[in-house]
Design a protein around this motif. Structure first.
Motif, PDB file in Angstrom:
ATOM      1  N   SER A   1       0.814  -1.210   0.000  1.00  0.00           N
ATOM      2  CA  SER A   1       0.000   0.000   0.000  1.00  0.00           C
ATOM      3  C   SER A   1       0.851   1.265   0.000  1.00  0.00           C
ATOM      4  O   SER A   1       0.317   2.370   0.106  1.00  0.00           O
ATOM      5  CB  SER A   1      -0.927   0.022   1.229  1.00  0.00           C
ATOM      6  OG  SER A   1      -0.167  -0.037   2.427  1.00  0.00           O
ATOM      7  N   ARG A   2       2.187   1.108  -0.125  1.00  0.00           N
ATOM      8  CA  ARG A   2       3.058   2.281  -0.201  1.00  0.00           C
ATOM      9  C   ARG A   2       4.386   1.903  -0.844  1.00  0.00           C
ATOM     10  O   ARG A   2       4.756   0.722  -0.889  1.00  0.00           O
ATOM     11  CB  ARG A   2       3.293   2.897   1.181  1.00  0.00           C
ATOM     12  CG  ARG A   2       4.130   2.033   2.104  1.00  0.00           C
ATOM     13  CD  ARG A   2       4.323   2.726   3.444  1.00  0.00           C
ATOM     14  NE  ARG A   2       5.244   1.987   4.294  1.00  0.00           N
ATOM     15  CZ  ARG A   2       5.604   2.387   5.509  1.00  0.00           C
ATOM     16  NH1 ARG A   2       5.095   3.503   6.016  1.00  0.00           N
ATOM     17  NH2 ARG A   2       6.447   1.656   6.220  1.00  0.00           N
ATOM     18  N   TYR A   3       5.096   2.906  -1.319  1.00  0.00           N
ATOM     19  CA  TYR A   3       6.406   2.695  -1.931  1.00  0.00           C
ATOM     20  C   TYR A   3       7.304   3.843  -1.526  1.00  0.00           C
ATOM     21  O   TYR A   3       6.935   5.016  -1.657  1.00  0.00           O
ATOM     22  CB  TYR A   3       6.304   2.605  -3.450  1.00  0.00           C
ATOM     23  CG  TYR A   3       7.618   2.234  -4.111  1.00  0.00           C
ATOM     24  CD1 TYR A   3       7.962   0.897  -4.298  1.00  0.00           C
ATOM     25  CD2 TYR A   3       8.518   3.210  -4.512  1.00  0.00           C
ATOM     26  CE1 TYR A   3       9.159   0.546  -4.885  1.00  0.00           C
ATOM     27  CE2 TYR A   3       9.717   2.874  -5.101  1.00  0.00           C
ATOM     28  CZ  TYR A   3      10.039   1.541  -5.287  1.00  0.00           C
ATOM     29  OH  TYR A   3      11.234   1.187  -5.859  1.00  0.00           O
TER      30      TYR A   3
ATOM     31  N   ASP B   1       8.423  12.614 -12.221  1.00  0.00           N
ATOM     32  CA  ASP B   1       7.572  11.881 -13.162  1.00  0.00           C
ATOM     33  C   ASP B   1       7.168  10.514 -12.603  1.00  0.00           C
ATOM     34  O   ASP B   1       7.313   9.483 -13.262  1.00  0.00           O
ATOM     35  CB  ASP B   1       8.284  11.722 -14.498  1.00  0.00           C
ATOM     36  CG  ASP B   1       7.344  11.238 -15.607  1.00  0.00           C
ATOM     37  OD1 ASP B   1       6.114  11.399 -15.435  1.00  0.00           O
ATOM     38  OD2 ASP B   1       7.840  10.696 -16.615  1.00  0.00           O
ATOM     39  N   VAL B   2       6.642  10.509 -11.381  1.00  0.00           N
ATOM     40  CA  VAL B   2       6.219   9.272 -10.738  1.00  0.00           C
ATOM     41  C   VAL B   2       4.879   8.827 -11.306  1.00  0.00           C
ATOM     42  O   VAL B   2       3.945   9.623 -11.425  1.00  0.00           O
ATOM     43  CB  VAL B   2       6.116   9.453  -9.212  1.00  0.00           C
ATOM     44  CG1 VAL B   2       5.588   8.178  -8.554  1.00  0.00           C
ATOM     45  CG2 VAL B   2       7.482   9.816  -8.632  1.00  0.00           C
ATOM     46  N   GLN B   3       4.788   7.545 -11.666  1.00  0.00           N
ATOM     47  CA  GLN B   3       3.548   6.981 -12.191  1.00  0.00           C
ATOM     48  C   GLN B   3       3.255   5.656 -11.497  1.00  0.00           C
ATOM     49  O   GLN B   3       4.174   4.909 -11.162  1.00  0.00           O
ATOM     50  CB  GLN B   3       3.652   6.765 -13.703  1.00  0.00           C
ATOM     51  CG  GLN B   3       3.867   8.045 -14.497  1.00  0.00           C
ATOM     52  CD  GLN B   3       3.993   7.787 -15.985  1.00  0.00           C
ATOM     53  OE1 GLN B   3       3.791   6.670 -16.454  1.00  0.00           O
ATOM     54  NE2 GLN B   3       4.335   8.817 -16.744  1.00  0.00           N
ATOM     55  N   LEU B   4       1.973   5.388 -11.305  1.00  0.00           N
ATOM     56  CA  LEU B   4       1.526   4.147 -10.687  1.00  0.00           C
ATOM     57  C   LEU B   4       0.532   3.488 -11.628  1.00  0.00           C
ATOM     58  O   LEU B   4      -0.502   4.067 -11.973  1.00  0.00           O
ATOM     59  CB  LEU B   4       0.866   4.438  -9.329  1.00  0.00           C
ATOM     60  CG  LEU B   4       0.426   3.221  -8.516  1.00  0.00           C
ATOM     61  CD1 LEU B   4       1.638   2.451  -8.010  1.00  0.00           C
ATOM     62  CD2 LEU B   4      -0.448   3.656  -7.330  1.00  0.00           C
TER      63      LEU B   4
ATOM     64  N   ILE C   1       5.011   7.206  -1.613  1.00  0.00           N
ATOM     65  CA  ILE C   1       3.637   7.343  -2.089  1.00  0.00           C
ATOM     66  C   ILE C   1       2.794   6.266  -1.412  1.00  0.00           C
ATOM     67  O   ILE C   1       3.267   5.162  -1.149  1.00  0.00           O
ATOM     68  CB  ILE C   1       3.552   7.236  -3.624  1.00  0.00           C
ATOM     69  CG1 ILE C   1       4.161   5.912  -4.112  1.00  0.00           C
ATOM     70  CG2 ILE C   1       4.228   8.426  -4.293  1.00  0.00           C
ATOM     71  CD1 ILE C   1       3.981   5.672  -5.607  1.00  0.00           C
ATOM     72  N   GLU C   2       1.540   6.594  -1.157  1.00  0.00           N
ATOM     73  CA  GLU C   2       0.611   5.671  -0.515  1.00  0.00           C
ATOM     74  C   GLU C   2      -0.615   5.499  -1.401  1.00  0.00           C
ATOM     75  O   GLU C   2      -1.081   6.457  -2.039  1.00  0.00           O
ATOM     76  CB  GLU C   2       0.224   6.187   0.869  1.00  0.00           C
ATOM     77  CG  GLU C   2       1.425   6.324   1.808  1.00  0.00           C
ATOM     78  CD  GLU C   2       1.057   6.927   3.149  1.00  0.00           C
ATOM     79  OE1 GLU C   2      -0.065   7.495   3.255  1.00  0.00           O
ATOM     80  OE2 GLU C   2       1.871   6.856   4.096  1.00  0.00           O
ATOM     81  N   PHE C   3      -1.143   4.276  -1.451  1.00  0.00           N
ATOM     82  CA  PHE C   3      -2.232   3.962  -2.371  1.00  0.00           C
ATOM     83  C   PHE C   3      -3.007   2.773  -1.828  1.00  0.00           C
ATOM     84  O   PHE C   3      -2.627   2.176  -0.799  1.00  0.00           O
ATOM     85  CB  PHE C   3      -1.673   3.658  -3.765  1.00  0.00           C
ATOM     86  CG  PHE C   3      -0.385   2.885  -3.735  1.00  0.00           C
ATOM     87  CD1 PHE C   3      -0.370   1.503  -3.566  1.00  0.00           C
ATOM     88  CD2 PHE C   3       0.844   3.542  -3.830  1.00  0.00           C
ATOM     89  CE1 PHE C   3       0.811   0.796  -3.526  1.00  0.00           C
ATOM     90  CE2 PHE C   3       2.036   2.827  -3.778  1.00  0.00           C
ATOM     91  CZ  PHE C   3       2.024   1.458  -3.630  1.00  0.00           C
ATOM     92  N   ALA C   4      -4.072   2.428  -2.515  1.00  0.00           N
ATOM     93  CA  ALA C   4      -4.858   1.262  -2.101  1.00  0.00           C
ATOM     94  C   ALA C   4      -4.017  -0.001  -2.246  1.00  0.00           C
ATOM     95  O   ALA C   4      -3.300  -0.185  -3.234  1.00  0.00           O
ATOM     96  CB  ALA C   4      -6.127   1.161  -2.949  1.00  0.00           C
TER      97      ALA C   4
ATOM     98  N   ASN D   1      -1.108   9.169  -2.947  1.00  0.00           N
ATOM     99  CA  ASN D   1      -0.835  10.369  -2.166  1.00  0.00           C
ATOM    100  C   ASN D   1       0.629  10.376  -1.736  1.00  0.00           C
ATOM    101  O   ASN D   1       1.193   9.344  -1.386  1.00  0.00           O
ATOM    102  CB  ASN D   1      -1.736  10.425  -0.928  1.00  0.00           C
ATOM    103  CG  ASN D   1      -3.209  10.514  -1.282  1.00  0.00           C
ATOM    104  OD1 ASN D   1      -3.600  11.271  -2.170  1.00  0.00           O
ATOM    105  ND2 ASN D   1      -4.029   9.724  -0.611  1.00  0.00           N
ATOM    106  N   TRP D   2       1.208  11.571  -1.717  1.00  0.00           N
ATOM    107  CA  TRP D   2       2.589  11.721  -1.288  1.00  0.00           C
ATOM    108  C   TRP D   2       2.669  11.841   0.227  1.00  0.00           C
ATOM    109  O   TRP D   2       1.814  12.440   0.865  1.00  0.00           O
ATOM    110  CB  TRP D   2       3.215  12.958  -1.912  1.00  0.00           C
ATOM    111  CG  TRP D   2       3.663  12.757  -3.330  1.00  0.00           C
ATOM    112  CD1 TRP D   2       2.987  13.072  -4.469  1.00  0.00           C
ATOM    113  CD2 TRP D   2       4.907  12.192  -3.759  1.00  0.00           C
ATOM    114  NE1 TRP D   2       3.723  12.739  -5.579  1.00  0.00           N
ATOM    115  CE2 TRP D   2       4.914  12.202  -5.169  1.00  0.00           C
ATOM    116  CE3 TRP D   2       6.018  11.682  -3.082  1.00  0.00           C
ATOM    117  CZ2 TRP D   2       5.981  11.720  -5.906  1.00  0.00           C
ATOM    118  CZ3 TRP D   2       7.081  11.204  -3.813  1.00  0.00           C
ATOM    119  CH2 TRP D   2       7.062  11.225  -5.222  1.00  0.00           C
TER     120      TRP D   2
END
Length: 212
Positions: A56-58, A76-79, A100-103, A89-90
């Motif tokens: 859920s994060r990197y 240029d960060v892409q997910l 970065i955090e994400f589902a 979200n940063w």
């Protein structure tokens, strides 16, 4: 009198083995995650695309001199993943690398980061298939100037670009060089050869002649 029983268990055992083979074949084979790196032509940055699973994060960090995490400035960060527009979200904790955090799920994280001293390295929490592409402006064939961690497969292409691969590794390191550094190396070796000739070989020959 027990021979007939063994004969009956034989076909049953064979059927069981066949069933196990079918079941195992139906289970998906786990493949290693992949990480791809492309050194940009000027050698001052690289583009990375790294697969992650069940996270859920990197965190964007490099390896410090003492093995500590050092913040890396990325752009240029892409997910990408099973989503049309993957949102994230940063998070920038004070004194720590940004992330970065994400589902939670499986994704590919892509970004551009600076490169210093013609050296590219990374460390993973599990074994990865790693692919590094170096443009034709650079080389890795001279062991006095280059450095590549063990287990690598190196391919030099017709356009003079180089691909370096590791099938299963938890870390890697690549140090490459440009033609200018190789020219300086050969000049230095020639200069040292002349010094050895003047200071060692010639005086030795002259001393041998005086002895005769």
């Amino acid at each position: 009198m027990r021979t007939p029983d063994r004969d009956q268990r034989g076909p049953a055992f064979t059927a069981l083995c066949a069933a196990l083979i079918i079941i195992l074949a139906a289970i998906p084979v786990a493949t290693a995650l992949s990480a791809h790196y492309v050194v940009l032509p000027n050698g001052t940055a690289y583009r990375a695309a790294i697969e992650v699973t069940d996270v859920s994060r990197y965190e964007f960090a490099d390896i410090g001199f003492m093995g500590e995490n050092v913040p890396v400035e990325v752009a240029d960060v892409q997910l990408t993943g099973n989503c049309s527009q993957c949102q994230f979200n940063w998070s920038r904790p004070w004194g720590a690398p940004s992330r970065i955090e994400f589902a939670k799920g499986n994704y590919t994280v892509s970004y551009t980061a600076p490169l210093r001293d013609n050296n590219l390295q990374d460390v993973f929490t599990r074994a990865y298939y790693v692919n590094v592409t170096i443009p034709h402006e650079f080389d890795v064939r001279n062991p006095l100037l280059a450095g590549i961690s063990q287990g690598a497969n190196i391919t030099r292409h017709a356009d003079n670009s180089t691909t370096i691969q590791w099938n299963k590794t938890a870390s890697f390191n690549v140090r490459f060089y440009d033609p200018g550094r190789e020219e300086i190396l050969w000049f230095f070796l020639q200069f040292m050869g002349i010094l050895v000739l003047v200071l060692v070989v010639i005086p030795y020959i002259l001393s041998m002649k005086k002895t005769d």
